[in-house]
Design a protein around this motif. Structure first.
Motif, PDB file in Angstrom:
ATOM      1  N   MET A 182      53.022 -17.850 -89.528  1.00 47.37           N
ATOM      2  CA  MET A 182      52.342 -17.296 -88.272  1.00 47.37           C
ATOM      3  C   MET A 182      52.138 -15.669 -87.348  1.00 47.37           C
ATOM      4  O   MET A 182      51.597 -15.124 -88.101  1.00 47.37           O
ATOM      5  CB  MET A 182      53.281 -17.821 -87.701  1.00 47.37           C
ATOM      6  CG  MET A 182      53.302 -19.951 -87.304  1.00 47.37           C
ATOM      7  SD  MET A 182      51.622 -20.541 -87.210  1.00 47.37           S
ATOM      8  CE  MET A 182      51.811 -19.357 -84.550  1.00 47.37           C
ATOM      9  N   GLU A 197      46.579 -18.793 -79.120  1.00 48.62           N
ATOM     10  CA  GLU A 197      46.961 -17.675 -78.397  1.00 48.62           C
ATOM     11  C   GLU A 197      46.722 -16.535 -79.454  1.00 48.62           C
ATOM     12  O   GLU A 197      45.967 -15.113 -78.449  1.00 48.62           O
ATOM     13  CB  GLU A 197      47.991 -17.358 -77.967  1.00 48.62           C
ATOM     14  CG  GLU A 197      48.768 -16.375 -76.706  1.00 48.62           C
ATOM     15  CD  GLU A 197      47.422 -16.410 -75.924  1.00 48.62           C
ATOM     16  OE1 GLU A 197      47.872 -15.357 -75.123  1.00 48.62           O
ATOM     17  OE2 GLU A 197      47.332 -17.378 -75.531  1.00 48.62           O
ATOM     18  N   GLU A 238      51.807 -27.951 -79.791  1.00 48.41           N
ATOM     19  CA  GLU A 238      51.615 -26.331 -79.377  1.00 48.41           C
ATOM     20  C   GLU A 238      51.806 -25.639 -80.380  1.00 48.41           C
ATOM     21  O   GLU A 238      51.318 -24.240 -79.896  1.00 48.41           O
ATOM     22  CB  GLU A 238      53.489 -26.693 -79.075  1.00 48.41           C
ATOM     23  CG  GLU A 238      53.952 -28.008 -77.739  1.00 48.41           C
ATOM     24  CD  GLU A 238      55.458 -27.501 -77.747  1.00 48.41           C
ATOM     25  OE1 GLU A 238      55.745 -27.620 -76.353  1.00 48.41           O
ATOM     26  OE2 GLU A 238      56.019 -27.629 -78.654  1.00 48.41           O
ATOM     27  N   GLN A 239      51.542 -25.480 -81.744  1.00 49.62           N
ATOM     28  CA  GLN A 239      51.525 -24.324 -82.493  1.00 49.62           C
ATOM     29  C   GLN A 239      49.982 -24.252 -82.630  1.00 49.62           C
ATOM     30  O   GLN A 239      49.502 -22.833 -83.110  1.00 49.62           O
ATOM     31  CB  GLN A 239      51.940 -25.042 -83.603  1.00 49.62           C
ATOM     32  CG  GLN A 239      52.181 -23.869 -84.708  1.00 49.62           C
ATOM     33  CD  GLN A 239      53.216 -24.317 -86.236  1.00 49.62           C
ATOM     34  OE1 GLN A 239      52.032 -25.615 -87.100  1.00 49.62           O
ATOM     35  NE2 GLN A 239      54.095 -23.765 -86.843  1.00 49.62           N
ATOM     36  N   HIS A 266      58.973 -25.535 -84.164  1.00 48.32           N
ATOM     37  CA  HIS A 266      57.976 -25.684 -83.662  1.00 48.32           C
ATOM     38  C   HIS A 266      57.178 -24.671 -85.633  1.00 48.32           C
ATOM     39  O   HIS A 266      55.666 -25.185 -86.497  1.00 48.32           O
ATOM     40  CB  HIS A 266      57.056 -24.620 -83.012  1.00 48.32           C
ATOM     41  CG  HIS A 266      57.248 -24.907 -81.704  1.00 48.32           C
ATOM     42  ND1 HIS A 266      56.991 -24.771 -80.252  1.00 48.32           N
ATOM     43  CD2 HIS A 266      57.981 -26.047 -81.443  1.00 48.32           C
ATOM     44  CE1 HIS A 266      56.960 -24.848 -79.256  1.00 48.32           C
ATOM     45  NE2 HIS A 266      57.751 -26.278 -79.610  1.00 48.32           N
ATOM     46  N   GLU A 313      49.688 -22.025 -80.111  1.00 46.59           N
ATOM     47  CA  GLU A 313      50.273 -20.546 -80.385  1.00 46.59           C
ATOM     48  C   GLU A 313      48.707 -19.586 -81.224  1.00 46.59           C
ATOM     49  O   GLU A 313      49.064 -18.765 -81.403  1.00 46.59           O
ATOM     50  CB  GLU A 313      51.734 -21.115 -81.377  1.00 46.59           C
ATOM     51  CG  GLU A 313      52.626 -21.312 -80.238  1.00 46.59           C
ATOM     52  CD  GLU A 313      53.765 -21.719 -80.875  1.00 46.59           C
ATOM     53  OE1 GLU A 313      54.285 -21.430 -82.025  1.00 46.59           O
ATOM     54  OE2 GLU A 313      55.029 -21.937 -80.348  1.00 46.59           O
TER      55      GLU A 313
END
Length: 212
Positions: free
Chosen positions: A145, A82, A75-76, A130, A79
């Motif tokens: 991030m 994205e 999932e990270q 996350h 991200e």
């Protein structure tokens, strides 16, 4: 003459009735034979469906841990991919972003289905979210991030490549552990599918860094 004709008609009628009765018995027997396989097939159907479900004892703690940790790890990565939209500039980075999205979203769905079939929770409670980076190799911190989100163009490409190398290396480490200790064949196969392409992507990301 009339008596003989009547007798002949009676004999023919009796023979015809006998033939009809025999035909009826034959059809009844055929119908019973036809029905038998159908009933057997109906009885076999639940067993066939059950064979596709996760069998008790077909997985172990290593399989569960692999899925529980790899889901937020993937999932990270999604991200991070994205964030590349509107920020990435390098064609190689954009190509790898597309490959990550194509591979990892379906893998997340598969692992969630396994955990549901195994009657295990999606989270083991050790990952800390996350962005925490605790308990899983290669996870980015919240600051990592934020810094990535604030970069553009070549700066983003370089930061993305550096962070994704570390992220992929963490995924490969977890997948190799699953290959050594896991029991479930599907989970072990997915571990293979993580090690091979992500190792190749690490090589590509290093090439990108060399030319930036």
């Amino acid at each position: 003459m009339r008596m003989r004709a009547f007798t002949n008609r009676a004999t023919r009628t009796s023979a015809l009735l006998g033939a009809v009765a025999a035909t009826g018995l034959l059809l009844t027997a055929c119908g019973a034979e036809d029905a038998a396989p159908s009933a057997s097939a109906t009885a076999a159907a639940p067993g066939a469906a059950a064979s596709r479900a996760p069998a008790p004892g077909s997985f172990n703690d290593a399989d569960v841990m692999f899925a529980q940790m790899m889901i937020p790890h993937h999932e990270q990565a999604l991200e991070m991919a994205e964030l590349a939209r509107g920020r990435a500039e390098d064609a190689g980075v954009k190509k790898l972003v597309a490959a990550i999205e194509r591979a990892q979203d379906p893998e997340i769905r598969r692992m969630r289905a396994w955990l549901k079939g195994w009657d295990r929770p999606e989270s083991a409670g050790h990952a800390g979210g996350h962005g925490s980076g605790h308990g899983m190799a290669g996870m980015m911190s919240e600051q990592d991030m934020k810094d990535l989100a604030g970069a553009r163009g070549e700066e983003f490409d370089r930061a993305f490549a550096e962070l994704m190398i570390a992220h992929h290396e963490g995924a490969v480490t977890m997948a190799e552990e699953e290959r050594r200790n896991g029991l479930d064949p599907a989970a072990r196969k997915l571990a293979d599918d993580v090690v091979r392409p992500q190792s190749a992507e690490i090589t590509e990301l290093r090439k990108i860094l060399d030319r930036l």
